[in-house]
Design a protein around this motif. Structure first.
Motif, PDB file in Angstrom:
ATOM      1  N   ARG A  10      -9.757 -10.478  18.543  1.00 47.46           N
ATOM      2  CA  ARG A  10      -9.780 -10.519  20.215  1.00 47.46           C
ATOM      3  C   ARG A  10      -9.438 -11.581  20.506  1.00 47.46           C
ATOM      4  O   ARG A  10      -9.995 -12.862  19.950  1.00 47.46           O
ATOM      5  CB  ARG A  10     -11.056 -10.103  20.538  1.00 47.46           C
ATOM      6  N   CYS A  11      -8.372 -11.925  21.092  1.00 48.43           N
ATOM      7  CA  CYS A  11      -8.202 -13.107  21.909  1.00 48.43           C
ATOM      8  C   CYS A  11      -8.895 -13.752  22.870  1.00 48.43           C
ATOM      9  O   CYS A  11      -9.137 -13.044  23.963  1.00 48.43           O
ATOM     10  CB  CYS A  11      -6.736 -13.348  22.441  1.00 48.43           C
ATOM     11  N   THR A  13      -9.247 -16.398  24.855  1.00 51.74           N
ATOM     12  CA  THR A  13      -8.581 -16.728  25.992  1.00 51.74           C
ATOM     13  C   THR A  13      -7.893 -15.561  26.996  1.00 51.74           C
ATOM     14  O   THR A  13      -8.701 -15.320  28.137  1.00 51.74           O
ATOM     15  CB  THR A  13      -7.461 -17.658  25.846  1.00 51.74           C
ATOM     16  N   MET A  14      -7.536 -14.774  26.427  1.00 53.23           N
ATOM     17  CA  MET A  14      -7.146 -13.377  27.280  1.00 53.23           C
ATOM     18  C   MET A  14      -8.332 -12.664  27.762  1.00 53.23           C
ATOM     19  O   MET A  14      -8.447 -12.094  28.821  1.00 53.23           O
ATOM     20  CB  MET A  14      -6.334 -12.713  26.322  1.00 53.23           C
ATOM     21  N   SER A  15      -9.420 -12.529  26.836  1.00 54.98           N
ATOM     22  CA  SER A  15     -10.670 -11.829  27.320  1.00 54.98           C
ATOM     23  C   SER A  15     -11.361 -12.551  28.375  1.00 54.98           C
ATOM     24  O   SER A  15     -11.835 -11.799  29.265  1.00 54.98           O
ATOM     25  CB  SER A  15     -11.382 -11.634  25.878  1.00 54.98           C
ATOM     26  N   THR A  16     -11.390 -13.787  28.492  1.00 57.84           N
ATOM     27  CA  THR A  16     -11.979 -14.747  29.358  1.00 57.84           C
ATOM     28  C   THR A  16     -11.238 -14.339  30.741  1.00 57.84           C
ATOM     29  O   THR A  16     -11.775 -14.179  31.911  1.00 57.84           O
ATOM     30  CB  THR A  16     -12.180 -16.031  28.897  1.00 57.84           C
ATOM     31  N   LEU A  17      -9.910 -14.517  30.574  1.00 53.30           N
ATOM     32  CA  LEU A  17      -8.915 -14.452  31.721  1.00 53.30           C
ATOM     33  C   LEU A  17      -9.254 -13.057  32.408  1.00 53.30           C
ATOM     34  O   LEU A  17      -9.206 -12.906  33.607  1.00 53.30           O
ATOM     35  CB  LEU A  17      -7.588 -14.720  31.344  1.00 53.30           C
ATOM     36  N   GLN A  18      -9.194 -11.998  31.543  1.00 52.59           N
ATOM     37  CA  GLN A  18      -9.258 -10.593  31.990  1.00 52.59           C
ATOM     38  C   GLN A  18     -10.684 -10.610  32.704  1.00 52.59           C
ATOM     39  O   GLN A  18     -10.769  -9.937  33.769  1.00 52.59           O
ATOM     40  CB  GLN A  18      -9.225  -9.842  30.737  1.00 52.59           C
ATOM     41  N   LYS A  19     -11.817 -11.026  32.289  1.00 48.92           N
ATOM     42  CA  LYS A  19     -13.051 -10.851  32.887  1.00 48.92           C
ATOM     43  C   LYS A  19     -13.165 -11.739  34.245  1.00 48.92           C
ATOM     44  O   LYS A  19     -13.549 -10.914  35.136  1.00 48.92           O
ATOM     45  CB  LYS A  19     -14.334 -11.546  31.887  1.00 48.92           C
ATOM     46  N   ILE A  20     -12.364 -12.666  34.331  1.00 47.24           N
ATOM     47  CA  ILE A  20     -12.441 -13.607  35.420  1.00 47.24           C
ATOM     48  C   ILE A  20     -11.547 -12.854  36.688  1.00 47.24           C
ATOM     49  O   ILE A  20     -11.858 -12.744  37.683  1.00 47.24           O
ATOM     50  CB  ILE A  20     -12.099 -15.072  35.144  1.00 47.24           C
ATOM     51  N   LEU A  21     -10.367 -12.516  36.061  1.00 45.49           N
ATOM     52  CA  LEU A  21      -9.339 -11.879  37.107  1.00 45.49           C
ATOM     53  C   LEU A  21      -9.277 -10.562  37.380  1.00 45.49           C
ATOM     54  O   LEU A  21      -8.827  -9.873  38.080  1.00 45.49           O
ATOM     55  CB  LEU A  21      -8.049 -12.483  36.687  1.00 45.49           C
TER      56      LEU A  21
ATOM     57  N   LYS B  24      -9.410  -3.140  34.947  1.00 48.75           N
ATOM     58  CA  LYS B  24     -10.478  -3.975  34.246  1.00 48.75           C
ATOM     59  C   LYS B  24      -9.639  -4.474  33.007  1.00 48.75           C
ATOM     60  O   LYS B  24     -10.236  -5.245  32.286  1.00 48.75           O
ATOM     61  CB  LYS B  24     -11.769  -3.198  33.901  1.00 48.75           C
ATOM     62  N   LEU B  27      -4.577  -6.646  31.937  1.00 49.23           N
ATOM     63  CA  LEU B  27      -3.902  -7.978  31.164  1.00 49.23           C
ATOM     64  C   LEU B  27      -3.960  -7.828  29.703  1.00 49.23           C
ATOM     65  O   LEU B  27      -2.942  -8.080  29.124  1.00 49.23           O
ATOM     66  CB  LEU B  27      -4.725  -9.020  31.551  1.00 49.23           C
ATOM     67  N   GLU B  28      -5.172  -7.299  29.118  1.00 45.88           N
ATOM     68  CA  GLU B  28      -5.333  -7.489  27.959  1.00 45.88           C
ATOM     69  C   GLU B  28      -4.623  -6.427  27.061  1.00 45.88           C
ATOM     70  O   GLU B  28      -4.051  -6.490  25.924  1.00 45.88           O
ATOM     71  CB  GLU B  28      -7.173  -7.362  27.420  1.00 45.88           C
ATOM     72  N   TYR B  31      -1.025  -7.730  26.922  1.00 46.22           N
ATOM     73  CA  TYR B  31      -1.140  -8.745  25.767  1.00 46.22           C
ATOM     74  C   TYR B  31      -1.037  -8.210  24.400  1.00 46.22           C
ATOM     75  O   TYR B  31      -0.390  -8.623  23.604  1.00 46.22           O
ATOM     76  CB  TYR B  31      -2.277  -9.558  26.025  1.00 46.22           C
ATOM     77  N   TYR B  32      -2.095  -7.344  24.309  1.00 44.01           N
ATOM     78  CA  TYR B  32      -1.994  -6.698  22.806  1.00 44.01           C
ATOM     79  C   TYR B  32      -0.717  -6.017  22.340  1.00 44.01           C
ATOM     80  O   TYR B  32      -0.309  -5.991  21.382  1.00 44.01           O
ATOM     81  CB  TYR B  32      -3.224  -5.851  22.632  1.00 44.01           C
ATOM     82  N   HIS B  47      -9.452  -3.211  19.284  1.00 44.66           N
ATOM     83  CA  HIS B  47      -9.120  -4.437  20.049  1.00 44.66           C
ATOM     84  C   HIS B  47     -10.036  -4.660  21.013  1.00 44.66           C
ATOM     85  O   HIS B  47     -10.695  -5.695  21.032  1.00 44.66           O
ATOM     86  CB  HIS B  47      -7.753  -4.769  20.203  1.00 44.66           C
ATOM     87  N   GLY B 103      -5.014 -20.931  30.547  1.00 49.23           N
ATOM     88  CA  GLY B 103      -6.234 -20.915  29.856  1.00 49.23           C
ATOM     89  C   GLY B 103      -6.711 -21.413  28.902  1.00 49.23           C
ATOM     90  O   GLY B 103      -7.978 -22.032  28.716  1.00 49.23           O
ATOM     91  N   GLU B 104      -5.922 -21.414  27.841  1.00 47.31           N
ATOM     92  CA  GLU B 104      -6.475 -22.396  26.763  1.00 47.31           C
ATOM     93  C   GLU B 104      -6.901 -23.927  27.181  1.00 47.31           C
ATOM     94  O   GLU B 104      -7.384 -24.631  26.454  1.00 47.31           O
ATOM     95  CB  GLU B 104      -5.273 -22.374  25.733  1.00 47.31           C
ATOM     96  N   LEU B 107      -9.922 -23.219  30.289  1.00 44.36           N
ATOM     97  CA  LEU B 107     -11.048 -22.312  30.306  1.00 44.36           C
ATOM     98  C   LEU B 107     -12.017 -22.900  29.012  1.00 44.36           C
ATOM     99  O   LEU B 107     -11.712 -23.271  27.976  1.00 44.36           O
ATOM    100  CB  LEU B 107     -10.737 -21.026  30.288  1.00 44.36           C
TER     101      LEU B 107
END
Lengths: 107, 107
Positions: A10-11, A13-21, B24, B27-28, B31-32, B47, B103-104, B107
């Motif tokens: 699980r990426c 950064t993408m997981s954090t961005l997803q949670k925030i946005l 929800k 984005l992820e 991405y995947y 994932h 993000g990298e 965040l």
């Protein structure tokens, strides 16, 4: 070549961005505050026509907790509160601008 | 200088982006599929650890309806379905990469 399941984690950064946005209004709230200079609760609500008061309150609190917004209470009567972007929120504007330019071209 | 309320209209592009990406997991999921080459329902579910089957189904259908995903049914037994990005979805990858790089760094 496809990556094996084992090789993909699980990426974060993408997981954090997803949670925030991921909230239903987060991108638009950041856009109106940061780009359109809409700083007050009532004005935000008028722009996001369908949003409820409780939903806007919740999303603003989450963006504040995530470090994107600063809430400034002027301690006036009647209450006067303004929302502005933090340094982190300001830096996110570049993403919003990039995304908006893509949307204008492609949507 | 702040803009008057009358001068600010709802930004249609941001509103559309919010509607498409506000889910929800949107984005992820993009991405995947687009970056990590995860194309099958079961693999996506593994994932996105916390996602339910019904939620993943709903989000995939919405992304297909919005023109970001193509669903290819191989008509095999047992069922074999793969999700890939459409041309629109592929073009959105630039936004995902830009967002991830931000993000990298931040965040």
């Amino acid at each position: 070549m496809r990556k094996s399941n084992a090789a993909i984690k699980r990426c974060k950064t993408m997981s954090t961005l997803q949670k925030i946005l991921g909230g239903k209004w987060k991108l638009e709230i950041l856009y109106y505050i940061g780009v359109e200079d809409v700083h007050r609760f009532g004005a935000l609500r008028r722009h996001l026509v369908e949003i409820t008061e409780s939903s806007l309150t919740k999303q603003l609190r989450e963006l504040e907790a995530d470090g994107f917004l600063h809430r400034h209470d002027f301690h006036e009567v009647p209450p006067h509160v303004e929302y502005t972007l933090t340094e982190l929120g300001e830096s996110f504007l570049s993403v919003l601008h990039y995304m908006k330019a893509w949307g204008e071209k492609n949507l």
